[in-house]
Design a protein around this motif. Sequence first.
Motif, mmCIF file in Angstrom:
data_model
loop_
_atom_site.group_PDB
_atom_site.id
_atom_site.type_symbol
_atom_site.label_atom_id
_atom_site.label_comp_id
_atom_site.label_asym_id
_atom_site.label_seq_id
_atom_site.Cartn_x
_atom_site.Cartn_y
_atom_site.Cartn_z
ATOM 1 N N UNK A 6 27.281 -12.005 3.419
ATOM 2 C CA UNK A 6 28.299 -11.928 4.470
ATOM 3 C C UNK A 6 27.915 -10.817 5.436
ATOM 4 N N UNK A 7 27.869 -11.146 6.732
ATOM 5 C CA UNK A 7 27.430 -10.189 7.754
ATOM 6 C C UNK A 7 28.498 -10.120 8.838
ATOM 7 N N UNK A 8 28.805 -8.898 9.253
ATOM 8 C CA UNK A 8 29.781 -8.703 10.332
ATOM 9 C C UNK A 8 29.263 -7.650 11.297
ATOM 10 N N UNK A 9 29.171 -8.047 12.578
ATOM 11 C CA UNK A 9 28.845 -7.121 13.675
ATOM 12 C C UNK A 9 27.477 -6.457 13.514
ATOM 13 N N UNK A 10 26.479 -7.260 13.159
ATOM 14 C CA UNK A 10 25.096 -6.789 13.109
ATOM 15 C C UNK A 10 24.340 -7.376 14.306
ATOM 16 N N UNK A 11 24.001 -6.562 15.278
ATOM 17 C CA UNK A 11 23.272 -6.949 16.492
ATOM 18 C C UNK A 11 23.966 -8.141 17.154
ATOM 19 N N UNK A 63 29.071 -4.354 8.865
ATOM 20 C CA UNK A 63 29.167 -4.441 7.402
ATOM 21 C C UNK A 63 28.355 -5.619 6.894
ATOM 22 N N UNK A 64 27.675 -5.382 5.762
ATOM 23 C CA UNK A 64 26.926 -6.433 5.084
ATOM 24 C C UNK A 64 27.344 -6.436 3.616
ATOM 25 N N UNK A 65 27.630 -7.612 3.095
ATOM 26 C CA UNK A 65 27.973 -7.760 1.679
ATOM 27 C C UNK A 65 27.060 -8.815 1.083
#
Length: 560
Positions: A6-11, A63-65
């Motif tokens: 799960x990725x949020x607001x990466x580049x 954030x990365x999970x």
Amino acid sequence: MLTALSIANIVLIERLDLDFEAGLGVLTGETGAGKSILLDALGLALGMRADSALVRQGSNQAQVTASFAPPAPGTPLAELLAANEIALEAGEALLIRRTLKADGGSRAFLNDQPCSAALLREIGTHLVEIHGQHDDRGLLAPAGHRALLDTYGRADTAAVAAAHAAWRAAEAKLAAARAAILEAERDREWLEHCVTELQALGPQPGEEAELAEARAAMQKGERLAGDLGAIMEAFEGSESGPALLRGAARRLDRLAGDHPLLAEALAGLDRAIIEADEAETKLHEAARAMEYDPDRLEATETRLFELRAMARKHGCQPDDLAALADDLAARLDAIEGGSAGLAKLETEVAETAAAYTHAATALSDLRTKAAARLDAAVAGELLPLKLDAARFRTLVERLPAERWGEAGIDRVEFLISTNPGAPFAPLAKIASGGELSRFILALKVALAEEGGADTIIFDEIDRGVGGAVASAIGERLARLAKGTGSAAGKQLLAVTHSPQVAAKGAAHFIIAKSSEGTVTRTSVRALDAAGRREEIARMLSGAEVTDEARAQAERLLETV
């Protein structure tokens, strides 16, 4: 194995949730779509450097999970988690969460327990291997080559480790014995004097307390002697109290029958006589117990003072003098019999060293044979991967004796020569980016190791190749993912530009970039069968997908 990301607001990624399964998964997309962003996000979760440039523009935090299958009990990963008090319930997934603020601050969590980035990196090495154009880890690290060769050759290093431990333990015993003898030799004269002195004194445990008690009793007897003598006189002679009581009792005995009160008086006298006799007995016993003998008192005091003086001299308690005498005598005996003792320990060192050398030499021979098999196996993989001019060699080199250890007597390193006649050198020093990735793939397939990370990522392993070579790469990736023989399969994720590689995937993800006004986003989605055919056709034909390209894509997919 990676199960979810799960990725949020990466580049360029605003929000992305992906699920993964075992086997070979391929990721494709046009150049610049953002495939590297996906790998950067996963790298962040695995403890790589937190760069604030990764935070999406306009966002305060990224954030990365990443979710991984629970580690099997007894594995290095399970032991590492336990050592750092990261507790997992039975069957519970390992959840890694990393947050990154726009100002550069970051935090890491393992199953909601805070952890350091350093621990995250260490755990990450057990979870994922990433092989890319600038990879300097994994198979490129010579430190791990010996273990890889041992795994390949099914070498049991436990016997060598045990023999090495026994050898070092024997050496430590010998060194300690030599040091003890050397110290004792320096103190020989002092030891001889002390042992002679203590043996002459002959101290016994508990003796000091007995002497002190006897001395105190005799001193009391000396003080009480006069009083006791006067008291004893009251019990002696015909005019003593007990004698007068007995005379009165005899007379009263003749009169007791004349009146009841006389009988009671007689009974009272009898009791008084009995009590007086008991008192006299106790007095005699007390006098004997506290009998005062000046010579005996002097001898007792002399012995007591000698014991206490000796204890002060040696800085111990009087009761410890006997044990001290034995210890000093043993040290003196060690000097006398030291040569024989050292000879025995030296023999033990020689025997354990020989046992270690025998076991380590056998292990070295096994490694040499395994290296030859591995070289042949890798050579068989090089030609299809368009590395036919290259040669691979596993160096098994004897270490100097001072570097022998629990893993044996060898240094192991994987070497390559990329051109005919060129010298062999470490992988990372002479292979280009594309060659390096293909060498790593060849090694991975040849080793088919059961250890290492369960998830392996190849970033553009097919760069600069196509046709039959790309097809060979795809086949080997699929084979590595499925596993062969006793080797377990791996989860492989391959970022690729090759339709031949993409067609071998069990799962296919497409990475795309879209723009809405001034906002640009990268998205990733899993493709169904029809979507896979269309994407592979695009990879074959370019911007305009033709029916011929679709038909060719269908043929590629049918060969899987």
